[in-house]
Write a protein that holds these residues in place. Structure first.
Motif, PDB file in Angstrom:
ATOM      1  N   LYS A   1       0.831  -1.198   0.000  1.00 55.08           N
ATOM      2  CA  LYS A   1       0.000   0.000   0.000  1.00 55.08           C
ATOM      3  C   LYS A   1       0.869   1.252   0.000  1.00 55.08           C
ATOM      4  N   GLY A   2       0.536   2.194  -0.872  1.00 57.35           N
ATOM      5  CA  GLY A   2       1.290   3.430  -0.981  1.00 57.35           C
ATOM      6  C   GLY A   2       2.285   3.438  -2.121  1.00 57.35           C
ATOM      7  N   SER A   3       2.510   2.252  -2.737  1.00 63.40           N
ATOM      8  CA  SER A   3       3.471   2.179  -3.840  1.00 63.40           C
ATOM      9  C   SER A   3       2.791   2.247  -5.200  1.00 63.40           C
ATOM     10  N   GLU A   4       1.476   2.234  -5.214  1.00 68.36           N
ATOM     11  CA  GLU A   4       0.742   2.130  -6.477  1.00 68.36           C
ATOM     12  C   GLU A   4       1.018   3.307  -7.414  1.00 68.36           C
ATOM     13  N   ASP A   5       1.083   4.516  -6.850  1.00 69.26           N
ATOM     14  CA  ASP A   5       1.322   5.687  -7.694  1.00 69.26           C
ATOM     15  C   ASP A   5       2.716   5.660  -8.318  1.00 69.26           C
ATOM     16  N   THR A   6       3.678   5.112  -7.590  1.00 68.75           N
ATOM     17  CA  THR A   6       5.036   5.010  -8.121  1.00 68.75           C
ATOM     18  C   THR A   6       5.051   4.156  -9.385  1.00 68.75           C
ATOM     19  N   TYR A   7       4.372   3.015  -9.331  1.00 69.40           N
ATOM     20  CA  TYR A   7       4.363   2.142 -10.499  1.00 69.40           C
ATOM     21  C   TYR A   7       3.511   2.721 -11.624  1.00 69.40           C
ATOM     22  N   SER A   8       2.395   3.316 -11.284  1.00 65.62           N
ATOM     23  CA  SER A   8       1.531   3.907 -12.319  1.00 65.62           C
ATOM     24  C   SER A   8       2.272   4.986 -13.093  1.00 65.62           C
ATOM     25  N   ALA A   9       3.071   5.784 -12.390  1.00 68.29           N
ATOM     26  CA  ALA A   9       3.850   6.822 -13.057  1.00 68.29           C
ATOM     27  C   ALA A   9       4.904   6.211 -13.974  1.00 68.29           C
ATOM     28  N   LEU A  10       5.502   5.108 -13.527  1.00 67.67           N
ATOM     29  CA  LEU A  10       6.542   4.441 -14.310  1.00 67.67           C
ATOM     30  C   LEU A  10       5.999   3.912 -15.631  1.00 67.67           C
TER      31      LEU A  10
END
Length: 388
Positions: free
Chosen positions: A338-347
């Motif tokens: 939880k909390g890492s989703e935006d990091t991957y979506s941006a990638l």
């Protein structure tokens, strides 16, 4: 370290050693001593000692240097360095290039503190009494995984996640060159049969992935071993053969070089490719509407680990939010934290289909273990497909 800072050779080396050498067929496993059921297959008996120690709680403390066994280059070196500095230990790294290779090392008596099996191999390890129990209450950031990704609180491969913690996730789809065959695909596995891509199509050199793709296209279970189903699957794949340039799990490089106009591909490899493509707009990645196979890797501590306390600290360290973000950016695979989703979506902004959501995990499109007879039937079908 961000992916953009890596050289093309570094990215290519990582992904060639990561997924392109993965083989999910059971032929090698048969040679390692299959039992009557695949849940324990491929492993020599752990013996009474491993069975006695497997459920003993592990105290999370430094009890020696960390002996680490994983796919090559699958943790950010900066994370290793940070762990070594904080805990005044060394990380002694070894790598495997397939799950069968990992098993061979374990069966040879090699001792590792932490390993990273895929889901179906984690099940085999668990039922072979080859893993230590992991007390999630000791992991400071465990709630970010198990409190938000319900699927992993009680996955099919490890009841209650008693012996594993999920590491990465990925799924399988179709990558293609828009500049070669256009952008008007149907969003179906049927796209692999497109006439304008004929002769420039690859499928993965992977038994489960290829049989699973044809199974989904026909509305069948991805892990089916039923003789009628396998006959239908092999017939479907024979019709694809005239369209194929070959079987290759190097989808990342095949697309970049133009060797492929279209290829079956793992989502993480497509994320990696984005960081090397001079013009990402020339590429596409889709998930077929009939369904996409899913998979995941796990943290696991072998029953004969010499330093299980250090392994627990390492898992806890990698679950820290800042280290999760570093690893996602470094390896190109999402993590169920939880909390890492935006990091991957941006990638993967150009390829949003690479994202693996919590809802998708519930579709149960993992590849499952079969018994000895089932695995042999799937091996035989795969042999027929490649020989046709």
């Amino acid at each position: 370290m961000s992916p953009e800072a890596l050289s093309p050779s570094t990215w290519m080396s990582r992904h060639l050693s990561r997924r392109s050498l993965l083989r999910t067929g059971s032929a090698a496993a048969v040679g390692l001593g299959l039992g009557t059921a695949a849940s324990g297959c491929g492993f020599d008996s752990g013996g009474s000692a491993s069975q006695k120690t497997g459920d003993e709680p592990i105290e999370m403390k430094i009890d020696g240097d960390l002996v680490y066994f994983n796919w090559a280059d699958f943790v950010d070196p900066a994370v290793f360095a940070g762990f070594e500095k904080e805990y005044d230990v060394k990380v002694v790294q070894s790598n495997f290039d397939s799950m069968e290779g990992m098993v061979a090392k374990l069966n040879a008596g090699n001792k590792y503190d932490i390993i990273f099996p895929t889901a179906k191999w984690a099940e085999r390890l668990v039922q072979g009494n080859r893993l230590r129990r992991i007390d999630h209450s000791q992991l400071r950031n465990a709630d970010a995984v198990f409190g938000h990704y319900d699927y992993f609180a009680d996955p099919w491969y490890d009841q209650g996640s008693r012996h594993t913690v999920p590491f990465t996730m990925y799924k399988t789809g179709i990558g293609w060159r828009k500049d070669k065959i256009g952008d008007d695909l149907s969003g179906s596995w049927d796209d692999l049969w497109l006439s304008r891509a004929k002769g420039r199509v690859f499928v993965l050199d992977d038994r489960d992935e290829v049989l699973g793709m044809a199974a989904l296209k026909r509305g069948l279970d991805v892990s089916t071993s039923d003789s009628d189903d396998l006959s239908e699957i092999t017939s479907t794949l024979r019709s694809l053969r005239p369209h194929l340039r070959g079987f290759s799990s190097n989808s990342y490089n095949n697309l970049l070089t133009g060797n492929a106009a279209m290829t079956q591909a793992w989502s993480g490899d497509m994320a990696a490719m984005l960081n090397e493509a001079k013009d990402p707009s020339k590429f596409g990645f889709e998930i077929a509407k009939e369904g996409a196979p899913l998979n995941s890797d796990c943290y696991a501590i072998p029953s004969n680990a010499p330093h299980p306390g250090t392994a627990m600290l390492f898992i806890d360290y990698l679950l820290r939010p800042e280290n999760v973000r570093k690893n996602i950016e470094y390896i190109g695979y999402p993590m169920p934290v939880k909390g890492s989703e935006d990091t991957y979506s941006a990638l993967v902004e150009p390829f949003p289909s690479c994202v693996v959501s919590a809802d998708e995990l519930k579709d149960d499109l993992y590849f499952h273990n079969g018994d000895k007879q089932a695995e042999r039937a799937r091996d035989a079908a795969w042999t027929r497909v490649k020989a046709s």
